[in-house]
Design an enzyme around this catalytic site. Structure first.
Site, mmCIF file in Angstrom:
data_model
loop_
_atom_site.group_PDB
_atom_site.id
_atom_site.type_symbol
_atom_site.label_atom_id
_atom_site.label_comp_id
_atom_site.label_asym_id
_atom_site.label_seq_id
_atom_site.Cartn_x
_atom_site.Cartn_y
_atom_site.Cartn_z
ATOM 1 N N GLY A 46 0.796 -1.218 0.000
ATOM 2 C CA GLY A 46 0.000 0.000 0.000
ATOM 3 C C GLY A 46 0.823 1.259 0.000
ATOM 4 O O GLY A 46 1.657 1.474 -0.868
ATOM 5 N N GLY A 47 0.591 2.108 1.004
ATOM 6 C CA GLY A 47 1.244 3.405 1.082
ATOM 7 C C GLY A 47 0.318 4.512 0.631
ATOM 8 O O GLY A 47 -0.764 4.294 0.089
ATOM 9 N N ASP A 106 2.372 -6.673 5.892
ATOM 10 C CA ASP A 106 1.987 -5.433 6.556
ATOM 11 C C ASP A 106 1.020 -4.694 5.636
ATOM 12 O O ASP A 106 1.368 -4.374 4.499
ATOM 13 C CB ASP A 106 3.238 -4.577 6.821
ATOM 14 N N ASP A 137 -0.892 -1.497 4.588
ATOM 15 C CA ASP A 137 -0.801 -0.049 4.745
ATOM 16 C C ASP A 137 -1.848 0.624 3.860
ATOM 17 O O ASP A 137 -1.533 1.282 2.874
ATOM 18 C CB ASP A 137 0.616 0.419 4.377
ATOM 19 N N GLU A 147 -4.214 3.431 3.269
ATOM 20 C CA GLU A 147 -4.343 4.824 3.718
ATOM 21 C C GLU A 147 -5.449 5.543 2.930
ATOM 22 O O GLU A 147 -5.157 6.147 1.911
ATOM 23 C CB GLU A 147 -3.005 5.544 3.551
ATOM 24 N N TYR A 148 -6.694 5.483 3.438
ATOM 25 C CA TYR A 148 -7.174 4.916 4.696
ATOM 26 C C TYR A 148 -8.577 4.368 4.456
ATOM 27 O O TYR A 148 -9.306 4.909 3.602
ATOM 28 C CB TYR A 148 -7.252 5.981 5.803
ATOM 29 N N THR A 166 2.703 7.802 13.836
ATOM 30 C CA THR A 166 2.723 9.025 14.629
ATOM 31 C C THR A 166 3.778 9.992 14.091
ATOM 32 O O THR A 166 4.696 10.418 14.786
ATOM 33 C CB THR A 166 2.956 8.713 16.116
ATOM 34 N N TYR A 167 3.612 10.287 12.810
ATOM 35 C CA TYR A 167 4.363 11.328 12.112
ATOM 36 C C TYR A 167 3.421 11.887 11.056
ATOM 37 O O TYR A 167 2.326 11.339 10.842
ATOM 38 C CB TYR A 167 5.654 10.789 11.490
ATOM 39 N N ASP A 168 3.808 12.989 10.442
ATOM 40 C CA ASP A 168 2.866 13.710 9.569
ATOM 41 C C ASP A 168 1.594 14.061 10.323
ATOM 42 O O ASP A 168 0.516 14.194 9.724
ATOM 43 C CB ASP A 168 2.508 12.888 8.326
ATOM 44 N N TRP A 185 9.906 5.627 9.642
ATOM 45 C CA TRP A 185 9.900 5.880 8.209
ATOM 46 C C TRP A 185 10.955 6.942 7.961
ATOM 47 O O TRP A 185 10.896 8.011 8.551
ATOM 48 C CB TRP A 185 8.523 6.377 7.742
#
Length: 353
Positions: free
Chosen positions: A79-80, A116, A118, A120-121, A193-195, A333
């Site tokens: 993903g991403g 994993d 990912d 979003e979202y 917990t960034y951006d 990241w």
């Protein structure tokens, strides 16, 4: 329900996960690999409900990484930001089965230890991907199908394959998912917990702060996010918090309060990587490094440019928070953003020193 006992398959007490894009895999050193517990390879794609990884060019290095660190768990992150296909695949039973089956096929082919997810979202199309209110329940069903197929493969191979997610840090992610149900199928919930401030805000502030400081109108922080996920039903021992090896930058910032919590004419775009910060920005070229002791976060200001980032001091506090709160660990990241290994070494000392 997944009941994780890290001692069953980890030699270190805390999860220490690196995200690494395809190009960054070529940069990874033996020293770095030996300090990690997990490596998430970014990113696999979803095409016509199937998980694909044929575009990744550095997967041949995975065997070398295992020789450096036999206990390393390597996952394919699918993903991403801006990567679609999830809502469509998750919307039908056939789509979910195809997604899970091709994920397992990719895992077996390349020797990954897990997947994993990912996305979003779920329920949100802000990244330009398809979304639907049905994503909320379908996300859970997708994870359930992947978990079941991973377990069937694991029975054949006599090993436990990991299933993790990268989760958005604020209330929108809780609202778009059923975390109390979804977590049952997950080994780890890795909160990004960034951006937490940046691309959509014209008000300057910290993007990866541990606590919410006075004057922060958005109120989000690592601590606030962790509490949000615990209230939503995620066991704290499954939670991994995120650290940033890059910065966010605002321009044309008023020279007030050292640039902190000021309105600007533009949003906070991506700033320099930590490698670039160390070489050209931190107490260099007119920039002064300041410390917000309430937020436990550093920032830079030169009179008109505000930069928010993680450094050795903020990471030490994050590591202490993981231990004090009983969380699983820390992920970051992204590996290629700090070729000095300063931040990676700081997390290693904080968790294992």
């Amino acid at each position: 329900m997944i009941k994780v006992t890290w001692g069953d398959f980890m030699s270190k007490p805390y999860v220490f996960t690196a995200y690494a894009g395809d190009r960054s895999l070529a940069l990874m050193t033996e020293e770095a690999i030996q300090k990690l517990t997990h490596l998430n390879v970014a990113f696999g794609h979803v095409r016509d409900h199937a998980v694909e990884s044929g575009h990744l060019t550095q997967l041949h290095r995975l065997a070398e990484f295992r020789s450096f660190n036999p206990g390393l768990k390597i996952l394919l992150s699918v993903g991403g930001w801006g990567a679609g296909g999830f809502s469509e695949a998750a919307s039908t039973e056939a789509g979910r089965k195809k997604f899970a089956a091709t994920a397992v096929e990719t895992l077996v082919k390349h020797g990954f230890d897990g997947i994993d997810v990912d996305w979003e979202y779920p329920c949100h199309s802000v990244a330009g991907i398809a979304a639907s209110p049905e994503d909320k329940a379908n996300f859970t069903l997708l994870l359930k199908e992947v978990r079941e197929q991973l377990d069937r493969q694991g029975q054949k191979d006599r090993k436990h394959y990991l299933l993790t997610i990268a989760a958005g840090a604020d209330q929108y992610y809780i609202d778009g998912t059923e975390m109390d149900k979804a977590q049952r199928y997950l080994d780890l919930v890795q909160i990004m917990t960034y951006d937490m401030r940046g691309g959509f805000q014209t008000l300057t502030g910290h993007h990866t702060n541990l606590y919410t400081p006075t004057g922060d109108l958005f109120r989000i922080s690592v601590d606030a996010s962790v509490k949000m996920f615990v209230r939503a039903g995620v066991p704290k021992e499954k939670i991994v918090i995120g650290a940033a090896f890059y910065s966010r930058m605002w321009k044309n910032v008023p020279n007030v309060n050292r640039g902190l919590h000021q309105m600007t004419s533009s949003s906070g775009g991506y700033g320099p990587t930590y490698s670039e910060l160390a070489a050209n920005y931190i107490n260099r070229n007119g920039y002064t490094r300041y410390w917000d002791d309430e937020a436990k976060a550093p920032y830079l200001f030169d009179g008109s440019h505000f930069i928010t980032y993680d450094d050795e001091e903020s990471l030490r506090h994050k590591c202490e928070y993981v231990k004090k709160t009983g969380l699983a660990g820390i992920m970051f990241w992204e590996y290629g953003c700090d070729t000095t290994l300063t931040l990676l070494n700081a997390i290693d000392r904080g968790l294992n020193g």
